[in-house]
Write a protein that holds these residues in place. Structure first.
Motif, mmCIF file in Angstrom:
data_model
loop_
_atom_site.group_PDB
_atom_site.id
_atom_site.type_symbol
_atom_site.label_atom_id
_atom_site.label_comp_id
_atom_site.label_asym_id
_atom_site.label_seq_id
_atom_site.Cartn_x
_atom_site.Cartn_y
_atom_site.Cartn_z
ATOM 1 N N ARG A 2 4.790 -0.830 13.632
ATOM 2 C CA ARG A 2 3.652 -1.456 12.979
ATOM 3 C C ARG A 2 3.715 -2.977 13.135
ATOM 4 O O ARG A 2 4.770 -3.574 12.913
ATOM 5 C CB ARG A 2 3.662 -1.121 11.495
ATOM 6 C CG ARG A 2 3.345 0.326 11.249
ATOM 7 C CD ARG A 2 3.607 0.641 9.822
ATOM 8 N NE ARG A 2 3.118 1.959 9.491
ATOM 9 C CZ ARG A 2 3.188 2.499 8.295
ATOM 10 N NH1 ARG A 2 3.729 1.831 7.312
ATOM 11 N NH2 ARG A 2 2.733 3.696 8.069
ATOM 12 N N SER A 3 2.565 -3.560 13.473
ATOM 13 C CA SER A 3 2.561 -5.017 13.607
ATOM 14 C C SER A 3 2.495 -5.638 12.202
ATOM 15 O O SER A 3 2.133 -4.971 11.231
ATOM 16 C CB SER A 3 1.362 -5.446 14.442
ATOM 17 O OG SER A 3 0.197 -5.279 13.667
ATOM 18 N N ARG A 4 2.803 -6.902 12.199
ATOM 19 C CA ARG A 4 2.828 -7.619 10.923
ATOM 20 C C ARG A 4 1.427 -7.691 10.308
ATOM 21 O O ARG A 4 1.254 -7.572 9.093
ATOM 22 C CB ARG A 4 3.359 -9.023 11.184
ATOM 23 C CG ARG A 4 4.004 -9.607 9.983
ATOM 24 C CD ARG A 4 4.758 -10.805 10.343
ATOM 25 N NE ARG A 4 4.952 -11.594 9.143
ATOM 26 C CZ ARG A 4 5.500 -12.762 9.139
ATOM 27 N NH1 ARG A 4 5.920 -13.300 10.265
ATOM 28 N NH2 ARG A 4 5.654 -13.427 8.031
ATOM 29 N N LYS A 8 0.023 -6.294 6.723
ATOM 30 C CA LYS A 8 -0.668 -7.174 5.779
ATOM 31 C C LYS A 8 -1.983 -6.540 5.310
ATOM 32 O O LYS A 8 -2.325 -6.546 4.127
ATOM 33 C CB LYS A 8 -0.971 -8.500 6.486
ATOM 34 C CG LYS A 8 -0.870 -9.715 5.610
ATOM 35 C CD LYS A 8 -0.925 -10.923 6.476
ATOM 36 C CE LYS A 8 -1.288 -12.142 5.716
ATOM 37 N NZ LYS A 8 -1.412 -13.306 6.612
ATOM 38 N N LEU A 9 -2.678 -5.933 6.290
ATOM 39 C CA LEU A 9 -3.952 -5.278 6.010
ATOM 40 C C LEU A 9 -3.759 -4.081 5.072
ATOM 41 O O LEU A 9 -4.541 -3.847 4.147
ATOM 42 C CB LEU A 9 -4.556 -4.801 7.337
ATOM 43 C CG LEU A 9 -6.072 -4.801 7.446
ATOM 44 C CD1 LEU A 9 -6.666 -6.145 7.070
ATOM 45 C CD2 LEU A 9 -6.480 -4.424 8.866
ATOM 46 N N PRO A 47 -10.308 1.022 12.052
ATOM 47 C CA PRO A 47 -10.007 1.205 13.496
ATOM 48 C C PRO A 47 -8.509 1.283 13.802
ATOM 49 O O PRO A 47 -8.117 1.730 14.866
ATOM 50 C CB PRO A 47 -10.617 -0.035 14.154
ATOM 51 C CG PRO A 47 -11.523 -0.630 13.144
ATOM 52 C CD PRO A 47 -11.008 -0.243 11.810
ATOM 53 N N ARG A 48 -7.676 0.822 12.841
ATOM 54 C CA ARG A 48 -6.228 0.817 13.093
ATOM 55 C C ARG A 48 -5.511 2.019 12.487
ATOM 56 O O ARG A 48 -4.277 2.044 12.464
ATOM 57 C CB ARG A 48 -5.618 -0.463 12.524
ATOM 58 C CG ARG A 48 -6.124 -1.699 13.233
ATOM 59 C CD ARG A 48 -5.943 -2.908 12.350
ATOM 60 N NE ARG A 48 -6.800 -3.995 12.770
ATOM 61 C CZ ARG A 48 -6.369 -5.124 13.299
ATOM 62 N NH1 ARG A 48 -5.095 -5.321 13.447
ATOM 63 N NH2 ARG A 48 -7.213 -6.054 13.649
ATOM 64 N N VAL A 49 -6.288 2.947 11.961
ATOM 65 C CA VAL A 49 -5.676 4.136 11.354
ATOM 66 C C VAL A 49 -4.969 4.936 12.441
ATOM 67 O O VAL A 49 -5.566 5.298 13.453
ATOM 68 C CB VAL A 49 -6.751 5.008 10.649
ATOM 69 C CG1 VAL A 49 -6.179 6.371 10.287
ATOM 70 C CG2 VAL A 49 -7.261 4.320 9.400
#
Lengths: 277, 192
Positions: A2-4, A8-9, A47-49
């Motif tokens: 997972r990106s930072r 955060k999101l 969209p990032r799910v």
């Protein structure tokens, strides 16, 4: 991985879920939630799910947001009713009014309940018994002056009679009973509880049951309950054991009727009552 | 004329009216009054008519039969049979109390004013608000040390309730005894 930014999101989404939930649960003003902001967070996150966990989080956020929107709808509906008055105006008026004026308007809107408390027959009976047993005031309030008592000596027999010391040596009796228990269990290593504690007299049975409870509590023996046959067995240990894990209490009634039935089964008839201990 | 008709109706129910008096005046549960289903059990299916006749009798004594629904917001128009069964019925004062009588009942002017503030504030917040917010507005009317004491008293006496999240709400007694519409109108109608 997972990106930072995604993390955060995700964190933001969790906090808006919490915000919506707290507003709904506390019944607070639903318009205090900025629905556009909540929606923008959901839009960015969707969209990032990638995982099931993210999907559930997204669904939860949508559910909480729709609950807030529903509350906003109810709020508007309430505002259109005759009972709705501007909260700000009410607060302003409350601040302006003095205590006396507030009390006056309250009294003009207050229609207190009329009800009578009454005493029941049972309470009346209990009160009368209490009253009957109550000592007169002069006796209750009389001051006890310290009394000088003559000291003296008591014999061992007298101390036993008065119950200050036991006729039996408790530790020794416990040891003897433990030895007896080990000797009486058969190959199965256990004996029926009543067969062990049962004695010729009811008083002796009570004494043995009392001592047996200490044998179990102190880890010299254990109890086994057969729920099908409704039988309780005693299993002695060869050495004292520490309790492993949580312990539990097993209440076993040793009443006179039960003892009589046991005596009849054993063919001993009713024993002679002896002096209670 | 209508009054005479009611009196005649009252006579027809005279035994049942007495039973209704016993049920409603004497406290038998933790809360006073009786539920619709209890009254139906004792007075029969015509219990609303019996209560109406009792209400007519009580008028001369400045009392009345008050009906309160658990969820008044769900009752629109004529209540359903089920709502009538679940409603709670009480005897309340028809008119209002003078400050002197209220004082004799153990209510100081400050206590009444505090209750008025708390109830009006909660009404404006749709019946529920954090305790801290109610305390803040009460502090403007009562000495600090009395705010907590008074709020606890209002809770104990059933006017306010407190949930496990620290929110206060209007409890059963406020719903029965306080004409909320009237209270808010009188407060809003105040001019300096």
């Amino acid at each position: 991985m997972r990106s930072r930014e995604e993390e955060k999101l995700r964190e933001r989404l969790r906090s808006v879920i919490e915000l919506c939930r707290s507003v709904r649960e506390a019944g607070l003003d639903p318009f205090s939630v900025d629905t556009d902001y909540v929606l923008s967070i959901i839009r960015k996150f969707f969209p990032r799910v990638r995982s099931l966990e993210d999907f559930c989080l997204d669904a939860e956020a949508l559910k909480e947001l729709s609950s807030v929107l529903e509350e906003q709808g109810n709020w508007i509906e309430h505002q259109s009713t005759s009972l709705y008055k501007d909260p700000f105006l009410i607060e302003k008026r409350i601040r302006e009014m003095g205590a006396e004026r507030l009390a006056e308007v309250f009294l003009r809107s207050w229609h207190p309940i009329v009800a009578l408390e009454q005493i029941s027959t049972t309470s009346l009976k209990n009160s009368m018994e209490y009253w009957k047993d109550l000592l007169p005031l002069d006796e209750r309030w009389s001051r006890e002056e310290p009394r000088v008592l003559e000291t003296g000596r008591a014999s061992l027999e007298e101390a036993i009679r008065l119950g200050f010391i036991s006729e039996r040596d408790f530790a020794l009796e416990l040891e003897t009973l433990w030895a007896e228990l080990r000797g009486r269990v058969g190959e199965e290593g256990k004996i029926r509880y009543w067969d062990f504690i049962g004695a010729e007299t009811y008083e002796e049975t009570l004494w043995r049951a009392f001592l047996t409870s200490f044998l179990v509590s102190y880890g010299y023996a254990t109890l086994e309950v057969d729920p099908v046959k409704e039988e309780v067995y005693l299993l002695p240990y060869e050495e004292q054991r520490e309790a492993q894990g949580p312990t539990k209490s097993i209440p076993i009634p040793v009443d006179y009727e039960e003892w009589r039935r046991w005596r009849e089964r054993e063919g001993g008839g009713e024993g002679e009552p002896t002096q209670g201990r | 004329m209508e009054r005479k008709g009611r009196r005649r109706g009252g006579r027809a129910y005279s035994r049942k009216i007495k039973e209704a008096v016993h049920l409603l005046f004497f406290k038998r549960h933790r809360l006073p009054g009786a539920r619709g289903w209890e009254l139906r059990k004792e007075l029969g299916p015509e219990f609303p008519e019996v209560l109406e006749a009792l209400d007519t009798y009580l008028r001369d004594l400045d009392l009345k039969v008050t009906r309160v629904f658990d969820e008044p917001e769900l009752v629109s128009g004529e209540p359903t049979r089920e709502q009538l069964m679940e409603a709670r019925y009480y005897i309340t004062l028809r008119g209002t109390m003078t400050p002197k009588t209220a004082k004799m009942c153990g209510w100081r002017i400050d206590d009444i004013a505090g209750l008025a503030v708390a109830v009006a504030y909660l009404i404006s917040k749709r019946g529920r608000a954090p305790r801290a917010d109610v305390e803040r507005i009460l502090e403007e009317k009562l000495p600090g040390w009395r705010v907590d004491v008074n709020l606890d008293r209002y809770i104990r006496e059933g006017y306010l309730g407190e949930d496990d999240k620290g929110n206060l709400y209007l409890d059963w007694r406020s719903r029965v005894e306080i004409d909320q519409k009237q209270l808010v109108s009188l407060i809003l109608g105040f001019r300096k």
